[in-house]
Design an enzyme around this catalytic site. Sequence first.
Site, PDB file in Angstrom:
ATOM      1  N   LEU A   2       3.953   6.705  -6.643  1.00  0.00           N
ATOM      2  CA  LEU A   2       3.714   7.602  -8.154  1.00  0.00           C
ATOM      3  C   LEU A   2       2.204   8.333  -8.112  1.00  0.00           C
ATOM      4  CD1 LEU A   2       4.747   7.833 -10.739  1.00  0.00           C
ATOM      5  CD2 LEU A   2       3.237   5.987 -11.564  1.00  0.00           C
ATOM      6  N   CYS A   3       1.287   7.566  -7.031  1.00  0.00           N
ATOM      7  CA  CYS A   3       0.159   8.287  -6.751  1.00  0.00           C
ATOM      8  C   CYS A   3       0.125   9.608  -6.284  1.00  0.00           C
ATOM      9  CB  CYS A   3      -0.846   7.510  -6.051  1.00  0.00           C
ATOM     10  SG  CYS A   3      -0.433   6.912  -4.436  1.00  0.00           S
ATOM     11  N   THR A   4       0.967   9.736  -5.270  1.00  0.00           N
ATOM     12  CA  THR A   4       1.267  10.904  -4.549  1.00  0.00           C
ATOM     13  C   THR A   4       1.811  12.083  -5.719  1.00  0.00           C
ATOM     14  OG1 THR A   4       1.943   9.849  -2.441  1.00  0.00           O
ATOM     15  CG2 THR A   4       2.579  12.018  -2.609  1.00  0.00           C
TER      16      THR A   4
END
Length: 450
Positions: free
Chosen positions: A215-217
């Site tokens: 999700l951070c990407t």
Amino acid sequence: MSVASPNPALALQSKRWNGLRHLLEREGPFCKGDFSPSPDNLEFLQTKCKVLVIGAGGLGCELLKDLALVGFGDLHVIDMDTIELSNLNRQFLFRRSDIGASKAECAARFINGRVPTCRVTPHFKRIQDFDETFYSQFHLIVCGLDSIVARRWINGMLLSMLRYEDGSIDVSSIVPMIDGGTEGFKGNARVILPGFTACIECTLDLFPPQVNYPLCTIANTPRLPEHCIEYVKLIQWDKESPFNSVPLDGDDPQHIGWIYERSLERASEFNITGITYRLVQGVIKHIIPAVASTNAVIAAACALEVFKLATSCYDSMANYLNFNDLDGIYTYTYEAEKSETCLACSNTPQLLPIEDPNTTTLEDVIKLLCESAKYQLKSPALTTVTKEGKQKTLYLGTVKSIEQATRKNLTQSLGELGLEDGQQLTVTDITSPTAITLQLKYQANEVEMI
Ligand SMILES: [Zn+2]
């Protein structure tokens, strides 16, 4: 060799099998040691050998056509799906007028009308609708499936059909499984002799878990067009609640159109190119484009293995063929090894190592069973037998009332649940028709003993 028949149609029919006769009525340097050349081999293939084809989709259509034209006379096919417009470019046994009808029934009707020497019996059902009595009537089972869960289930079924005599397998209980799989330009074909060669679960780690981007990407450092589409799907859809906050429907062109527009905007923000409407559809619905030529190659490899096993004229492939024509053509065959600790076929109790029973919760165990490459279960239900000999359900998520009653166990540690070192857990899951037994192995005990 054959006596001339006065009936020209029959004579033609008889000439038609000359190619096979060369293989089945003569010795050759590559024949199997125990092969005895005889006209009986062809007769067996045409009149007695019973083959089950699982799946009547891209691979299934090819398989049915190949096997019928090779001369197999008694085929069965199972498929639970109905025909859609998008199938017609490669599932060549279907026509536009068949849309909405059963794949198994249409495929059988087509082959039966076209190949008079073959009789296909359709089953418009799920594989789970049949039991051992059904599966044990076949000499061979060949799979053209697109689902790993279904493959694992049928693998478990064939293993559960094995009978043992004095510790060794009664060979008459073995139903070989030939498994084909394709994904875009990549494919594989394999031969499984249940109990003898590597089974689906032995090599489960070959199936990568479904791709999920971190999700951070997606949120901060997108690099691929897919990252942008996932961002819109996961974050923007909920935030902006288009179309009166209805859930995202991958079959609704308006929804896909909305995601497409927003993904383009996000991609241009990060200088990413490559967003297309088709890609958006693919990411939202997890579609991998089906390639007709890959299906044809893999089905042909599978049909050849069915022929070799049915007539025992040549050794089977040992045992795993990889094919890739993304960039040129590449094939490679190797022998996948049977795993000593295979959950499905090793026939030994499986140890489940637990670091510390006082900090490991039941939920941790379930998470491990779902996420580790070795197990990859979907919705495991766990039961055990207490010291008093009583059956105790630890967790069952598929029946609402039992889920509610057992949910509190999830946050408890194994110690709190009274589970002891060496105690057995019985695990059932949709990936297998039979239960798996796991034996708890507490690591903390080992340390103390040292
Ligand atoms: Zn195995």
